[in-house]
Design a protein around this motif. Structure first.
Motif, PDB file in Angstrom:
ATOM      1  N   ALA A  50       0.859  -1.193   0.000  1.00 14.89           N
ATOM      2  CA  ALA A  50       0.000   0.000   0.000  1.00 14.89           C
ATOM      3  C   ALA A  50       0.892   1.238   0.000  1.00 14.89           C
ATOM      4  O   ALA A  50       1.448   1.629   1.028  1.00 14.89           O
ATOM      5  N   HIS A 192     -11.537  -4.102   3.234  1.00 20.85           N
ATOM      6  CA  HIS A 192     -10.480  -3.452   4.033  1.00 20.85           C
ATOM      7  C   HIS A 192     -11.191  -2.874   5.249  1.00 20.85           C
ATOM      8  O   HIS A 192     -12.100  -2.067   5.104  1.00 20.85           O
ATOM      9  N   SER A 195      -7.115   0.477   9.751  1.00 23.08           N
ATOM     10  CA  SER A 195      -5.658   0.509   9.832  1.00 23.08           C
ATOM     11  C   SER A 195      -5.223   0.448  11.293  1.00 23.08           C
ATOM     12  O   SER A 195      -6.006   0.762  12.192  1.00 23.08           O
ATOM     13  N   GLN A 196      -3.948   0.081  11.493  1.00 21.20           N
ATOM     14  CA  GLN A 196      -3.381  -0.063  12.844  1.00 21.20           C
ATOM     15  C   GLN A 196      -4.249  -1.002  13.697  1.00 21.20           C
ATOM     16  O   GLN A 196      -4.621  -0.718  14.829  1.00 21.20           O
ATOM     17  N   GLY A 227      -3.965  -3.012   6.859  1.00 25.17           N
ATOM     18  CA  GLY A 227      -4.476  -2.714   8.183  1.00 25.17           C
ATOM     19  C   GLY A 227      -3.739  -3.315   9.353  1.00 25.17           C
ATOM     20  O   GLY A 227      -4.006  -2.952  10.507  1.00 25.17           O
ATOM     21  N   LEU A 228      -2.803  -4.241   9.083  1.00 27.42           N
ATOM     22  CA  LEU A 228      -2.089  -4.827  10.217  1.00 27.42           C
ATOM     23  C   LEU A 228      -1.299  -3.739  10.956  1.00 27.42           C
ATOM     24  O   LEU A 228      -0.563  -2.976  10.336  1.00 27.42           O
ATOM     25  N   GLU A 265      -2.948  -6.178   1.104  1.00 23.49           N
ATOM     26  CA  GLU A 265      -2.194  -4.982   0.685  1.00 23.49           C
ATOM     27  C   GLU A 265      -1.739  -4.190   1.900  1.00 23.49           C
ATOM     28  O   GLU A 265      -2.224  -3.092   2.160  1.00 23.49           O
ATOM     29  N   PRO A 266      -0.762  -4.736   2.630  1.00 23.73           N
ATOM     30  CA  PRO A 266      -0.244  -4.040   3.806  1.00 23.73           C
ATOM     31  C   PRO A 266       0.622  -2.842   3.416  1.00 23.73           C
ATOM     32  O   PRO A 266       1.314  -2.878   2.405  1.00 23.73           O
ATOM     33  N   GLY A 267       0.549  -1.801   4.213  1.00 20.64           N
ATOM     34  CA  GLY A 267       1.422  -0.646   4.040  1.00 20.64           C
ATOM     35  C   GLY A 267       2.268  -0.469   5.283  1.00 20.64           C
ATOM     36  O   GLY A 267       3.471  -0.746   5.308  1.00 20.64           O
ATOM     37  N   ARG A 268       1.591  -0.064   6.377  1.00 22.06           N
ATOM     38  CA  ARG A 268       2.278   0.230   7.629  1.00 22.06           C
ATOM     39  C   ARG A 268       3.179  -0.908   8.111  1.00 22.06           C
ATOM     40  O   ARG A 268       4.299  -0.659   8.560  1.00 22.06           O
ATOM     41  N   TYR A 308      -4.246  11.685  15.438  1.00 22.29           N
ATOM     42  CA  TYR A 308      -4.812  10.463  16.039  1.00 22.29           C
ATOM     43  C   TYR A 308      -4.412  10.263  17.487  1.00 22.29           C
ATOM     44  O   TYR A 308      -4.684   9.206  18.058  1.00 22.29           O
ATOM     45  N   TYR A 365       3.254   6.692   7.035  1.00 18.99           N
ATOM     46  CA  TYR A 365       2.352   7.840   7.154  1.00 18.99           C
ATOM     47  C   TYR A 365       3.007   9.041   7.833  1.00 18.99           C
ATOM     48  O   TYR A 365       2.357   9.816   8.523  1.00 18.99           O
ATOM     49  N   MET A 369       2.430  11.802   4.618  1.00 22.34           N
ATOM     50  CA  MET A 369       1.446  12.811   5.026  1.00 22.34           C
ATOM     51  C   MET A 369       2.121  14.130   5.386  1.00 22.34           C
ATOM     52  O   MET A 369       1.493  15.016   5.962  1.00 22.34           O
TER      53      MET A 369
END
Ligand code: LLP
Length: 406
Positions: A50, A192, A195-196, A227-228, A265-268, A308, A365, A369
């Motif tokens: 991601a 999906h 996230s986190q 989202g993991l 589709e992991p990003g973090r 957040y 992020y 961001m």
């Protein structure tokens, strides 16, 4: 390692600060590669990185070299990925409001999958796709799962701007409409939930919810989304990509059967722990309530605390093993009291102007961001590996910031 420095990827952080300036994002390339390869190994072909979590040309190349596809959600992300030389059949296009131009581009270059989000998009696709301009799509559904995470990064709940509702019948209606477009092939379903997320059972729940939809439409591919979560500070524990993947795969075999292809589709989980931000302290100030350390970045390179309430840890780079006997509020240089990086950071009490501070787990992020609030240039990004540092994104200059003014 000397006692006066921290080494990452075999490179001294003091040297990085001297060479590239601060603030600077430093990524351990071995960690990025290991996480990307882990994601590719544990899920099926078509699993994507991601890119919204951290994107530059070097990162796009790295993800593909380690066996992943890349998920983009705007023309801007797509542009960087194409500049990186990623072939279209490794690109997955997302977005809850894809412009006509974005849709057209996806069809023109024939991306691997386009994730359909809404009925207006389907109308556009009917005009753009044909037997001679075919497109493979997946349908994004709203699973109605409330994942345990911050409200702003929950996406699976019924009241969501992403995807089409299963319970209202919208997802079935979308399948009917898509089946009428010659050239569109619906390859599967996409969910999906946010996230986190630290509890893998939330993902299992979403599989159970899509079970009848998958069976009814005889779909043979499911993307579980990203989202993991990751551990940002000492009292958090996160499952590994392998644990996440193995649990989801086992549940999918049980719930959906053996033959369904499972992608993610992991990003973090790929980028967060691989990156740290290096700042220099410019001012120390004692007030009655506390001691402030002001660093040369802030909410422009890490907006997550103010958005957040995200928590981070900090270490002082010089004499990192010195006793952490002082409590500080680490703040940025922006004109807002909320510009706080860490509310209560424990560092050696003598930490003062001129010292370097690293905040680990800022690889996701943060850069992606980053803003130019107060006309602060975006930091440089450096990859380190085997004792070598390489600049992958240069620091913005004041000229860069002025270039759009006409
Ligand atoms: N797939 C889709 C469709 C997504 O919307 C996202 C993230 C991902 C994958 C990747 O999720 P990850 O594995 O990175 O959790 N700015 C927020 C996070 C926003 C996530 C948006 N979508 C933050 O800093 O926490």
């Amino acid at each position: 390692m000397t006692s006066d420095d921290i080494f990452v990827g075999g490179v001294s952080l003091v040297e990085i600060a001297d060479t590239y300036g601060t603030p600077v994002f430093v990524y351990d390339e071995e960690t990025l590669r290991a996480r990307a390869a882990e994601a590719a190994a544990v899920f099926d072909e078509g699993t994507a990185f991601a890119s919204k979590s951290f994107l530059c040309i070097a990162m796009a190349r790295l993800a593909v070299e380690e066996g992943l596809c890349i998920d983009v959600s705007t023309a801007g992300e797509l542009d960087i990925v194409l500049r990186a030389g990623v072939p279209a059949d490794r690109i997955i296009v997302h977005g809850n409001n894809k412009s006509r131009e974005e849709l057209e581009r996806a069809v023109d270059i024939k991306v691997r999958r386009l994730i359909v989000d809404n009925f207006d998009e389907i109308k556009n696709l009917a005009e753009l796709v044909s037997l001679t301009r075919p497109l493979d799509v997946m349908l994004r559904v709203i699973p109605g799962v409330e994942a345990h995470t911050h409200e702003y990064i929950q996406t699976g709940q019924e009241d969501s701007k992403f995807g089409l509702s299963l319970s209202r019948g919208d997802a079935d209606e979308a399948m009917a409409q898509l089946s009428l477009i010659a050239g569109v092939k619906v390859r599967g379903v996409h969910v999906h939930i946010g996230s986190q997320i630290l509890d893998v059972e939330s993902f299992v729940k979403s599989l159970e919810i899509i079970r009848t939809f998958v069976a009814r439409h005889e779909l043979d591919e499911v993307c579980i989304g990203g989202g993991l979560g990751v551990a940002y500070h000492a009292d958090e524990i996160a499952p590994s990509l392998r644990e996440w993947g193995e649990r989801v795969r086992a549940a999918a075999r049980e719930v959906l059967g053996e033959s369904v292809v499972i992608t993610a589709e992991p990003g973090r989980a790929i980028t967060a722990t691989a990156g740290l931000t290096l700042y220099r302290v410019g001012a120390r100030k004692d007030v009655d309530a506390r001691t402030y350390l002001a660093v040369d970045g802030g909410m422009s390179d890490n907006p997550r605390p103010i958005l957040y309430g995200a928590r981070y840890e900090a270490v002082r780079v010089q004499q990192p093993e010195a006793t952490r006997d002082g409590c500080f509020r680490i703040v940025g240089k922006h004109c807002e009291s909320g510009d706080v990086i860490i509310d209560e950071a424990w560092l050696p009490a003598a930490t003062a102007a001129g010292d370097l501070i690293a905040t680990p787990v800022t690889g996701a992020y943060g850069y992606s961001m980053a803003s130019n609030y107060n006309r602060v240039p975006k930091p440089a990004v450096v990859f380190v590996r085997n004792g070598v540092a390489r600049l992958v994104v240069r620091r913005e200059t004041l000229d860069d910031l002025a270039r759009l003014d006409v």
